[in-house]
Design a protein around this motif. Structure first.
Motif, PDB file in Angstrom:
ATOM      1  N   THR A 100       0.830  -1.211   0.000  1.00 57.72           N
ATOM      2  CA  THR A 100       0.000   0.000   0.000  1.00 57.72           C
ATOM      3  C   THR A 100       0.858   1.252   0.000  1.00 57.72           C
ATOM      4  O   THR A 100       0.638   2.180  -0.786  1.00 57.72           O
ATOM      5  N   GLU A 103       3.168   1.464  -3.329  1.00 56.39           N
ATOM      6  CA  GLU A 103       2.497   1.718  -4.601  1.00 56.39           C
ATOM      7  C   GLU A 103       1.686   3.009  -4.618  1.00 56.39           C
ATOM      8  O   GLU A 103       1.441   3.573  -5.684  1.00 56.39           O
ATOM      9  N   TYR A 104       1.290   3.520  -3.447  1.00 56.75           N
ATOM     10  CA  TYR A 104       0.384   4.668  -3.429  1.00 56.75           C
ATOM     11  C   TYR A 104       0.924   5.893  -2.699  1.00 56.75           C
ATOM     12  O   TYR A 104       0.341   6.967  -2.812  1.00 56.75           O
ATOM     13  N   ILE A 105       2.014   5.756  -1.945  1.00 57.94           N
ATOM     14  CA  ILE A 105       2.585   6.899  -1.233  1.00 57.94           C
ATOM     15  C   ILE A 105       4.032   7.148  -1.640  1.00 57.94           C
ATOM     16  O   ILE A 105       4.422   8.282  -1.954  1.00 57.94           O
ATOM     17  N   ARG A 108       5.279   9.384  -4.877  1.00 60.18           N
ATOM     18  CA  ARG A 108       5.193  10.844  -4.745  1.00 60.18           C
ATOM     19  C   ARG A 108       6.223  11.370  -3.755  1.00 60.18           C
ATOM     20  O   ARG A 108       6.807  12.446  -3.951  1.00 60.18           O
ATOM     21  N   ASP A 164      -4.038   5.786   8.084  1.00 66.11           N
ATOM     22  CA  ASP A 164      -4.613   5.254   6.848  1.00 66.11           C
ATOM     23  C   ASP A 164      -6.021   4.765   7.124  1.00 66.11           C
ATOM     24  O   ASP A 164      -6.239   3.928   7.999  1.00 66.11           O
ATOM     25  N   GLN A 226      -4.017  -5.042  -5.591  1.00 67.94           N
ATOM     26  CA  GLN A 226      -4.640  -4.917  -6.906  1.00 67.94           C
ATOM     27  C   GLN A 226      -5.466  -6.158  -7.224  1.00 67.94           C
ATOM     28  O   GLN A 226      -6.589  -6.064  -7.742  1.00 67.94           O
ATOM     29  N   LEU A 244      -6.643   4.535   0.134  1.00 65.69           N
ATOM     30  CA  LEU A 244      -5.646   4.915  -0.861  1.00 65.69           C
ATOM     31  C   LEU A 244      -5.714   4.018  -2.089  1.00 65.69           C
ATOM     32  O   LEU A 244      -5.496   4.463  -3.218  1.00 65.69           O
ATOM     33  N   VAL A 245      -6.007   2.744  -1.864  1.00 62.24           N
ATOM     34  CA  VAL A 245      -6.007   1.747  -2.932  1.00 62.24           C
ATOM     35  C   VAL A 245      -7.257   1.843  -3.802  1.00 62.24           C
ATOM     36  O   VAL A 245      -7.207   1.592  -5.008  1.00 62.24           O
ATOM     37  N   HIS A 247      -9.750   4.586  -3.878  1.00 63.76           N
ATOM     38  CA  HIS A 247     -10.491   5.847  -3.955  1.00 63.76           C
ATOM     39  C   HIS A 247     -11.031   6.105  -5.365  1.00 63.76           C
ATOM     40  O   HIS A 247     -12.148   6.634  -5.526  1.00 63.76           O
ATOM     41  N   LYS A 248     -10.295   5.717  -6.410  1.00 64.03           N
ATOM     42  CA  LYS A 248     -10.778   5.918  -7.777  1.00 64.03           C
ATOM     43  C   LYS A 248     -11.983   5.031  -8.071  1.00 64.03           C
ATOM     44  O   LYS A 248     -12.949   5.451  -8.718  1.00 64.03           O
ATOM     45  N   ASN A 296       0.352  13.816   1.871  1.00 64.84           N
ATOM     46  CA  ASN A 296      -0.161  12.971   0.787  1.00 64.84           C
ATOM     47  C   ASN A 296      -1.224  13.701  -0.049  1.00 64.84           C
ATOM     48  O   ASN A 296      -2.055  14.386   0.484  1.00 64.84           O
TER      49      ASN A 296
END
Length: 296
Positions: A100, A103-105, A108, A164, A226, A244-245, A247-248, A296
């Motif tokens: 998590t 791949e998502y924090i 960036r 989180d 995923q 985070l994983v 939200h889309k 974030n």
């Protein structure tokens, strides 16, 4: 340069394998073997016992390994002190992160870090929490970023750097998504989609189920968030995942949250370090500082 040869020797010892060491160091396996052979010729003793499956240190090899770690640490410190005279942060940084975070924090965060410190050589390993803790324990990683606790008592678990939010989700047509303030008794006998054992997400899911005393009808296990997400979208079952994983998918409607009496579920993200490690470099210090400042 003798420092390079010592680094090769230390890497072979810690990996217990010539080919893995070669891969890490971006060298050919014959090149790694040549470094070791040159060391053995220089000292006039055998440093490593080689077999087809394993590499072990001789008594002389153990002596050299301990001293080599000290020499490499001192060399790194000297290099950093000299770099600081030029207001530079250099050196290497090996970061381990659970899926998590990795791949998502981390992408960036690293983008900000390398923009400020472009001369730091960075390597990243993404694995589950248990594997990252193992890497810290074996001195393969400088820093570990995880969402679960570790079973290694000697590893330092620093204060959380981020909270989180966790969400119980199902596919858009699941009957439980139509309820608000759902009673936990309605969660019995569901089909669940889990991460593998050793994952922080799996540990959170297991604890949630245990706390509510839920009966699981059936479960499926995937070794990535995923995979879990796609399985839930396909209607295979429900799952607990980081916001985070997903939200889309929540915004698009491919996934919907299952509301639990307006209860907000969350966990913390932690930094793992080995307090006995002598390699608390300037690159590590600056990365931890950037991590504390990261939004974030």
């Amino acid at each position: 340069m003798i420092v390079d040869t010592l680094k090769v020797f230390v890497t072979v010892v810690e990996q217990s394998n010539f080919s893995r060491a070669a891969e890490i160091l971006n060298l050919s396996q014959p090149g790694v073997s040549l470094h070791i052979r040159n060391l053995e010729n220089e000292f006039g003793v055998k440093l490593l016992h080689r077999s087809s499956k394993l590499v072990k240190m001789t008594e002389a090899g153990h002596i050299l390994y301990v001293r080599a770690k000290q020499i490499l640490s001192q060399y790194e410190a000297a290099s950093e002190e000299i770099s600081l005279l030029r207001n530079e942060v250099t050196g290497s940084l090996i970061i381990g992160a659970s899926f998590t975070i990795g791949e998502y924090i981390l992408p960036r965060l690293l983008s900000q870090f390398v923009n400020q410190y472009p001369q730091v050589d960075i390597q990243v390993k993404i694995a589950n929490t248990e594997e990252i803790a193992h890497g810290i324990h074996n001195h393969e990683l400088d820093i570990g970023l995880v969402e679960g606790e570790t079973e290694y008592p000697e590893i330092q678990l620093n204060p959380p750097f981020m909270e989180d939010e966790m969400v119980l989700v199902a596919h858009s047509g699941h009957p439980l998504t139509s309820f608000r303030n759902l009673n936990s008794s309605m969660l019995h006998d569901l089909v669940w989609v889990f991460r593998e054992s050793g994952s922080g997400t799996r540990a959170f899911s297991d604890q949630f189920i245990e706390n509510l005393g839920l009966h699981v009808k059936r479960s499926f296990v995937f070794n990535s968030s995923q995979g879990v997400k796609e399985a839930v979208i396909a209607g295979l079952g429900v799952a607990m995942l980081s916001r985070l994983v997903i939200h889309k998918e929540l915004e698009s409607g491919d996934l919907q949250s299952i509301q639990l009496n307006e209860q907000r579920l969350s966990r913390n993200f932690y930094v793992l370090q080995d307090p006995k490690s002598s390699l608390d470099t300037m690159a590590v210090k600056m990365f931890l500082q950037k991590l504390r400042q990261f939004e974030n």
